[in-house]
Structure formats: structure tokens, C-alpha cells
Design a protein around this motif. Structure first.
Motif, short mmCIF file in Angstrom:
data_model
loop_
_atom_site.label_atom_id
_atom_site.label_comp_id
_atom_site.label_asym_id
_atom_site.label_seq_id
_atom_site.Cartn_x
_atom_site.Cartn_y
_atom_site.Cartn_z
N ALA A 23 -15.52 43.10 -46.90
CA ALA A 23 -14.65 43.71 -47.92
C ALA A 23 -13.25 44.03 -47.40
O ALA A 23 -12.27 43.74 -48.05
CB ALA A 23 -15.31 44.96 -48.47
N GLY A 24 -13.12 44.62 -46.24
CA GLY A 24 -11.81 45.02 -45.73
C GLY A 24 -10.93 43.87 -45.29
O GLY A 24 -9.72 44.01 -45.15
N LEU A 25 -11.53 42.72 -45.09
CA LEU A 25 -10.81 41.55 -44.57
C LEU A 25 -10.48 40.54 -45.65
O LEU A 25 -9.56 39.75 -45.52
CB LEU A 25 -11.69 40.89 -43.49
CG LEU A 25 -11.10 39.81 -42.61
CD1 LEU A 25 -9.93 40.36 -41.80
CD2 LEU A 25 -12.17 39.27 -41.68
N ARG A 26 -11.24 40.57 -46.73
CA ARG A 26 -11.19 39.53 -47.76
C ARG A 26 -9.78 39.28 -48.31
O ARG A 26 -9.26 38.18 -48.22
CB ARG A 26 -12.13 39.94 -48.89
CG ARG A 26 -12.36 38.92 -49.94
CD ARG A 26 -13.30 39.47 -51.00
NE ARG A 26 -14.55 39.90 -50.41
CZ ARG A 26 -15.25 40.94 -50.82
NH1 ARG A 26 -14.81 41.69 -51.82
NH2 ARG A 26 -16.39 41.25 -50.24
N GLY A 27 -9.17 40.33 -48.86
CA GLY A 27 -7.86 40.16 -49.48
C GLY A 27 -6.80 39.71 -48.49
O GLY A 27 -5.96 38.86 -48.81
N ALA A 28 -6.84 40.24 -47.28
CA ALA A 28 -5.84 39.88 -46.26
C ALA A 28 -5.94 38.40 -45.90
O ALA A 28 -4.93 37.70 -45.79
CB ALA A 28 -6.05 40.74 -45.01
N VAL A 29 -7.15 37.90 -45.71
CA VAL A 29 -7.34 36.49 -45.33
C VAL A 29 -6.96 35.57 -46.49
O VAL A 29 -6.32 34.53 -46.28
CB VAL A 29 -8.79 36.24 -44.87
CG1 VAL A 29 -9.08 34.75 -44.72
CG2 VAL A 29 -9.04 36.96 -43.54
N PHE A 30 -7.32 35.95 -47.72
CA PHE A 30 -6.99 35.11 -48.87
C PHE A 30 -5.47 35.02 -49.06
O PHE A 30 -4.93 33.97 -49.37
CB PHE A 30 -7.66 35.63 -50.13
CG PHE A 30 -9.16 35.52 -50.12
CD1 PHE A 30 -9.82 34.84 -49.10
CD2 PHE A 30 -9.92 36.10 -51.10
CE1 PHE A 30 -11.21 34.73 -49.07
CE2 PHE A 30 -11.31 36.00 -51.09
CZ PHE A 30 -11.95 35.32 -50.08
N ALA A 31 -4.79 36.17 -48.86
CA ALA A 31 -3.33 36.16 -48.95
C ALA A 31 -2.74 35.29 -47.84
O ALA A 31 -1.82 34.49 -48.07
CB ALA A 31 -2.78 37.58 -48.87
N MET A 32 -3.28 35.41 -46.63
CA MET A 32 -2.79 34.62 -45.50
C MET A 32 -2.99 33.12 -45.76
O MET A 32 -2.11 32.30 -45.46
CB MET A 32 -3.52 35.02 -44.22
CG MET A 32 -3.13 34.24 -42.98
SD MET A 32 -1.35 34.35 -42.62
CE MET A 32 -1.18 36.09 -42.34
N ALA A 33 -4.13 32.76 -46.33
CA ALA A 33 -4.38 31.35 -46.65
C ALA A 33 -3.35 30.83 -47.64
O ALA A 33 -2.87 29.69 -47.52
CB ALA A 33 -5.79 31.19 -47.22
N GLY A 34 -2.97 31.66 -48.61
CA GLY A 34 -1.95 31.25 -49.57
C GLY A 34 -0.58 31.11 -48.93
O GLY A 34 0.13 30.12 -49.15
N ILE A 35 -0.20 32.08 -48.11
CA ILE A 35 1.10 32.03 -47.43
C ILE A 35 1.18 30.81 -46.52
O ILE A 35 2.21 30.16 -46.42
CB ILE A 35 1.34 33.34 -46.65
CG1 ILE A 35 1.51 34.50 -47.64
CG2 ILE A 35 2.57 33.24 -45.75
CD1 ILE A 35 1.41 35.88 -47.01
#
Length: 197
Positions: free
Chosen positions: A111-123
Motif C-alpha cells: 500500500a505505501g509503495l503503490r502510488g509512488a511506483v505507479f507515478a514513477m512508471a508514468g514519469i
């Protein structure tokens, strides 16, 4: 479907979609609640399952595509900043460069990592089909698992409540006996002190 059920399913969908965008709404809570609704017959699984899948993957995809569209400027966007704070950025960038799609797959379960990694994948401009494939593959594991926990947990909740009450009585009994034993011990020591005096 009654208005109450429609509003419940809509609330679950919005909770999941907004949580996927990085708001502090735990996905598991909505999935557990949906499992309980299914078990109690308040909603059919064949309605609930597509709703939660679209809610989960829709929120993930929205965050990914927003970050992908903005590129490095995304770091300044309020929503991306919340999901990918500057102090974590370097570690996640390094992990993403090393693992790519595997990190996206694993992050779906954290849960704590999900949004950060998904944003990083987009960037990092990961291919959309690859992101969606990795995310959907991970969701095929996490969604049924958490729904099942909610389903079976709801089925046994009355038994669990009775068990907790039963244990609670024993804990109170042990505490009461402990207090009684301590008071008796202190009283005996005082009596012995008086006799020796």
C-alpha cells in the motif's frame, strides 16, 4: 438493485478510484467491505467484482497517465508529490531502473509503495500496455484474495465476536486473581512485620 446497494457499490468504486490516485484511502478496507456485502447477499459477486476491478485499475491508470503526460514536471504536481515525496524519489527511481515491470507488479501488493511506483512508471514513460498488464496481473491475485478474506471473515464474525468476549472474560478473571494475589501477599507481609515487631 436498491438505492442503498447502488450507493454502497458507488462508494466502494469511488473509494478505490481515489485511493488509486494517491489519497490516503486504504484499498483493502473497501475490498474487505465488498467481500462482506457479497457474503451477506447484499450484492452479487458478478456485479461487485467488475466494479472493484474497474475502480482499482482505473485509479492506478489515472495516476500513471497523469504522471506520463506531465513527465518530469509531474514532480511538482500536488497529487504526484503526495504519492512520490522527494525524500523517496531517488530510491524508487533506482529500483524502477533495475526492476521495471516487476516493481510495478510487486508494488500493487504494498500500500505505501503503490502510488509512488505507479507515478514513477508514468514519469519514466513506461509503455502503457506494459504497465496495465503488470498491474492487472498483480490485481488478479490481490483482489480475489482480499475479497475472500472479507467474505469468510464476515461469515465468521459472530463466532469471532463470541470468541473475543470469551477470551475477554478469562483475561478479566486472570487480572482479578492477580490483583487479589498481590493484595493478599502485601497483607501477609504486613502481618509478619507486625509479629516480628
Amino acid at each position: 438493485m436498491s438505492a442503498l446497494l447502488q450507493s454502497s457499490i458507488l462508494a466502494v468504486f469511488l473509494w478505490l478510484a481515489l485511493g488509486g490516485l494517491g489519497l490516503p484511502l486504504p484499498e483493502d478496507a473497501a475490498l474487505l467491505a465488498t467481500g462482506a456485502l457479497i457474503e451477506r447477499g447484499l450484492v452479487h459477486w458478478y456485479i461487485a467484482l467488475p466494479v472493484v476491478v474497474v475502480g482499482v485499475l482505473g485509479g492506478d491508470a489515472a495516476l500513471f497517465f497523469l504522471a506520463r503526460r506531465l513527465g518530469p514536471k509531474a514532480y511538482e504536481h500536488r497529487m504526484i508529490k503526495r504519492a512520490l515525496p522527494p525524500e523517496r524519489r531517488e530510491k524508487i527511481e533506482s529500483a524502477y531502473r533495475r526492476y521495471g515491470g516487476r516493481l510495478v507488479f510487486l508494488a500493487r501488493h504494498v500500500a505505501g509503495l503503490r502510488g509512488a511506483v505507479f507515478a514513477m512508471a508514468g514519469i519514466a514513460r513506461m509503455q502503457p500496455w506494459r504497465f496495465l498488464l503488470c498491474d492487472a496481473a498483480a490485481a488478479c491475485i490481490s483482489i480475489p484474495f482480499v475479497l475472500s478474506v472479507g467474505f469468510f471473515g464476515s461469515r465468521h464474525i459472530a463466532r469471532m465476536r463470541a470468541g473475543v468476549a470469551h477470551v475477554h472474560h478469562y483475561v478479566l478473571l486472570v487480572v482479578a486473581l492477580g490483583v487479589l494475589g498481590y493484595v493478599t501477599y502485601r497483607h501477609v507481609r504486613q502481618l509478619r512485620g507486625l509479629r516480628t515487631a
